[in-house]
Design a protein around this motif. Structure first.
Motif, PDB file in Angstrom:
ATOM      1  N   ILE A 285      94.616  32.779  44.874  1.00 25.76           N
ATOM      2  CA  ILE A 285      93.873  33.346  43.737  1.00 25.76           C
ATOM      3  C   ILE A 285      94.644  33.115  42.439  1.00 25.76           C
ATOM      4  O   ILE A 285      94.043  32.828  41.401  1.00 25.76           O
TER       5      ILE A 285
ATOM      6  N   GLY B 207      79.889  37.112  36.255  1.00 28.76           N
ATOM      7  CA  GLY B 207      79.515  35.741  36.615  1.00 28.76           C
ATOM      8  C   GLY B 207      78.905  35.645  38.001  1.00 28.76           C
ATOM      9  O   GLY B 207      78.591  34.564  38.469  1.00 28.76           O
ATOM     10  N   ARG B 208      78.733  36.764  38.672  1.00 31.05           N
ATOM     11  CA  ARG B 208      78.149  36.879  40.012  1.00 31.05           C
ATOM     12  C   ARG B 208      78.908  36.061  41.063  1.00 31.05           C
ATOM     13  O   ARG B 208      78.339  35.547  42.004  1.00 31.05           O
ATOM     14  N   THR B 209      80.221  35.901  40.847  1.00 32.96           N
ATOM     15  CA  THR B 209      81.036  35.187  41.818  1.00 32.96           C
ATOM     16  C   THR B 209      81.753  36.159  42.761  1.00 32.96           C
ATOM     17  O   THR B 209      82.417  35.722  43.700  1.00 32.96           O
ATOM     18  N   ALA B 210      81.611  37.462  42.502  1.00 33.14           N
ATOM     19  CA  ALA B 210      82.292  38.466  43.338  1.00 33.14           C
ATOM     20  C   ALA B 210      81.858  38.348  44.792  1.00 33.14           C
ATOM     21  O   ALA B 210      82.669  38.517  45.708  1.00 33.14           O
ATOM     22  N   GLU B 211      80.587  38.019  44.995  1.00 34.47           N
ATOM     23  CA  GLU B 211      80.062  37.906  46.359  1.00 34.47           C
ATOM     24  C   GLU B 211      80.777  36.770  47.106  1.00 34.47           C
ATOM     25  O   GLU B 211      81.053  36.881  48.296  1.00 34.47           O
ATOM     26  N   PHE B 212      81.072  35.694  46.384  1.00 32.31           N
ATOM     27  CA  PHE B 212      81.801  34.578  46.999  1.00 32.31           C
ATOM     28  C   PHE B 212      83.231  35.008  47.312  1.00 32.31           C
ATOM     29  O   PHE B 212      83.700  34.881  48.446  1.00 32.31           O
ATOM     30  N   LEU B 213      83.916  35.552  46.317  1.00 31.81           N
ATOM     31  CA  LEU B 213      85.336  35.873  46.466  1.00 31.81           C
ATOM     32  C   LEU B 213      85.580  36.956  47.521  1.00 31.81           C
ATOM     33  O   LEU B 213      86.439  36.816  48.383  1.00 31.81           O
ATOM     34  N   LEU B 214      84.793  38.035  47.437  1.00 31.78           N
ATOM     35  CA  LEU B 214      85.100  39.209  48.259  1.00 31.78           C
ATOM     36  C   LEU B 214      84.511  39.164  49.662  1.00 31.78           C
ATOM     37  O   LEU B 214      84.663  40.116  50.423  1.00 31.78           O
TER      38      LEU B 214
ATOM     39  N   ILE C   7      80.549  46.591  44.762  1.00 30.41           N
ATOM     40  CA  ILE C   7      80.358  45.339  44.034  1.00 30.41           C
ATOM     41  C   ILE C   7      78.872  44.997  43.987  1.00 30.41           C
ATOM     42  O   ILE C   7      78.219  44.857  45.011  1.00 30.41           O
ATOM     43  N   GLN C   8      78.365  44.871  42.759  1.00 29.62           N
ATOM     44  CA  GLN C   8      76.926  44.595  42.589  1.00 29.62           C
ATOM     45  C   GLN C   8      76.663  43.103  42.668  1.00 29.62           C
ATOM     46  O   GLN C   8      77.439  42.322  42.215  1.00 29.62           O
TER      47      GLN C   8
ATOM     48  N   GLU D 154      84.163  38.519  37.643  1.00 31.45           N
ATOM     49  CA  GLU D 154      83.608  38.178  38.964  1.00 31.45           C
ATOM     50  C   GLU D 154      82.205  38.771  39.112  1.00 31.45           C
ATOM     51  O   GLU D 154      81.326  38.126  39.681  1.00 31.45           O
TER      52      GLU D 154
ATOM     53  N   GLN E 241      91.240  28.273  36.222  1.00 33.46           N
ATOM     54  CA  GLN E 241      90.040  28.717  35.513  1.00 33.46           C
ATOM     55  C   GLN E 241      90.346  29.077  34.062  1.00 33.46           C
ATOM     56  O   GLN E 241      89.514  28.889  33.188  1.00 33.46           O
TER      57      GLN E 241
END
Lengths: 261, 293
Positions: free
Chosen positions: A3, A101-108, A260-261, A98, A10
């Protein structure tokens, strides 16, 4: 480490732009010094007779004709504001981006703990701050040598250390705020940095609100104090470090349990 | 061992209902369907299982591991395909796949290359330049490249063209035959009917039916199509009635003798009585709230 590497990649454009801009302005300021020094007899009186404005920027206690005096005011403002903006921005977006940018679903949904995410993201922010300060210090010292002045090591290092601590403090506070945010975080980061800067200007103008210097990190970055005293004011630094620690602690507590939304 | 087991799983967002008392069991190696329209609680169930949101009450385990205490161990064995695939701007497909593999501390290069080839995905493209369907393919490779024991697929075919959907389910069937458990959440009932052994139907956060797909389709309700005229007004058990030029069709869940009696009084040229498809049964469950079958 994955990370950290990802965050550094990034953030490389933002890092390059902020570091480049601050370093460029610092070098320009230093390069202007020989000319200012020559005209000091004319401008010295002007700078020291602008009333509250003079006090706000500490110009009543510094000699603009010396490199340390000039550096503490001019370069201090560039590094102080620029560094504060960068540190606040990097930290306040670290966690919230996260979800924004709606990337939290990927990361978490990878096998990594929330604590590891927080720790590595914080480490990435701090590494960027360290790298920015090292680069800027090196370029600044180089430009002083370039204009043929002797490096006032103690003052320069103390000033840069104070601004580094300021950035760490703001980063800690903004990192904590980042854990609570889902959207629109950059404005909050920049707003906090700007507010802290203005609080210090106000505290410089009147003794009645001197307590503000214990709240804003710009209070212990006052060039006039550092150059005059030859040391940092730890009574002002300690509350700042405690605030930063509280921010980081809040980030671990909040983000560890956040839906996390 | 059960791949997924939930007991009275409940999630409230403040006062708003997410899911209520969801109890499910998915056996290892099973292909399990999870049916419900948008907002029914499918994604909330999945997000709770994956530890993205905390549960309000109840208990859930994956491969016998508690979802709250052993989240990382669980995620190590899970491949998750979200309904909407979003990645970091500026990254290339290969970088995203590598990042996903690195986060799992695995080397998935050859598996990723094979999947990219099957799904016709160019790894050198930038993800922010990809269409919705191609981003979905990236998410599919991320979910599959580490050979997970459990695949959780949330609306997996949205954005994929029919040929790619076929290829995707081919891959899923292969993985299932190799022993992977599949949890397929969808509102496309034909997908569930074609690919799953068992399924659960979720309605307003509650499971209203859970059985084999075959049994779910077994219902007294019949699809009746007639050519000719019949007077059905006021008749109990008639739903979804559509009239056309020379006839009508409707769903019937009442007494068959009564229906035949009414129809015999009309003028019928042709009649067909068939089992409704899963889509119609699903509507039946939704209208009745699962109270009758």
């Amino acid at each position: 480490m994955t990370i950290i590497k990802h965050e550094l990649k990034q953030g490389r454009l933002s890092f390059a732009v902020w570091t480049g801009a601050i370093a460029f302005l610092l070098v320009i300021c230093v390069c202007l010094f020989p000319e200012i020094k020559g005209e000091m007899s004319d401008v010295g009186d002007i700078f020291s007779s602008m009333g509250s404005f003079t006090e706000a920027f500490g110009m009543d206690r510094l000699n603009f004709g010396t490199l340390t005096g000039f550096y503490a005011v001019e370069c201090g403002n560039v590094l102080g504001l620029g560094g504060a903006f960068f540190a606040s921005l990097a930290a306040v977006t670290a966690l919230s981006k996260e979800e924004k940018g709606r990337t939290a679903e990927f990361l978490l949904t990878h096998p990594i703990s929330r604590n590891r995410v927080i720790t590595e993201k914080l480490a990435a922010v701090m590494l960027q701050i360290v790298a920015m300060n090292v680069l800027i210090l090196a370029l600044s010292l180089g430009s002083i040598v370039m204009i043929g002045e002797e490096i006032p090591w103690k003052e320069i290092l103390l000033l840069h250390l104070a601004y580094f601590l300021l950035q760490v403090e703001l980063a800690g506070i903004c990192f904590g705020i980042s854990a609570f945010l889902r959207k629109g975080s950059s404005g909050i980061g920049l707003g906090i940095a700007a507010m802290m800067y203005v609080l210090n200007l106000i505290a410089n103008m009147t003794d009645r609100v001197e307590f503000l210097k214990y709240i804003t990190p710009f209070g212990y970055c006052e060039g006039a104090d550092i150059v005059t005293d030859g040391k940092l004011n730890f009574a002002r630094i300690v509350p700042g470090i405690l605030l930063a620690a509280a921010g980081i602690f809040a980030a671990y507590v909040k983000y560890g349990r956040k839906d996390i939304q | 061992m059960d791949a997924i087991r939930t007991e009275l799983l409940t999630k409230y967002y403040g006062k708003a209902r997410g899911i209520e008392n969801v109890s499910l069991t998915v056996k290892e190696g099973e292909c399990f369907g999870f049916i419900g329209p948008n907002g029914a609680g499918k994604s909330t169930t999945i997000r709770t299982l994956l530890g993205m949101i905390s549960l309000t009450s109840g208990h859930a385990s994956i491969f016998g591991m508690d979802i709250q205490r052993e989240r990382e161990k669980i995620l190590n064995r899970v491949g998750y395909l979200p309904s909407e695939a979003v990645f970091y701007d500026g990254m290339r497909v290969r970088d995203v796949l590598k990042l996903s593999a690195d986060l799992r501390k695995r080397d998935c290069k050859s598996a990723a290359a094979g999947l990219c080839q099957r799904l016709q995905l160019d790894p050198s493209r930038k993800v922010d330049e990809l269409s919705f369907g191609n981003r979905k393919k990236v998410a599919i490779v991320c979910a599959l490249q580490h050979n997970p024991d459990l695949l959780i697929l949330d609306e997996p075919t949205s954005g994929l063209d029919p040929l790619m959907q076929k290829e995707f389910f081919e891959v899923i069937r292969e993985r299932n035959q190799e022993g992977a458990t599949v949890f397929l959440s969808s509102h496309i009932l034909s997908e569930i009917q074609r690919n799953c052994n068992r399924a659960a139907i979720i309605r307003e956060g509650n499971i209203i039916a859970c059985n084999s797909v075959e049994n779910l389709a077994k219902t007294k309700t019949r699809r009746v199509s007639i050519h000719g005229k019949a007077e059905l007004e006021g008749m109990d058990g008639v739903r979804d009635l559509h009239n056309f030029v020379d006839g009508m069709h409707f769903l019937y869940s009442g007494d068959v003798n009564r229906l035949l009696s009414v129809l015999s009084q009309g003028n019928i040229q042709d009649i067909s009585i068939t089992e409704p498809d899963l889509e119609e049964i699903f509507l039946h469950y939704y209208e009745k709230g699962g109270a009758s079958r």
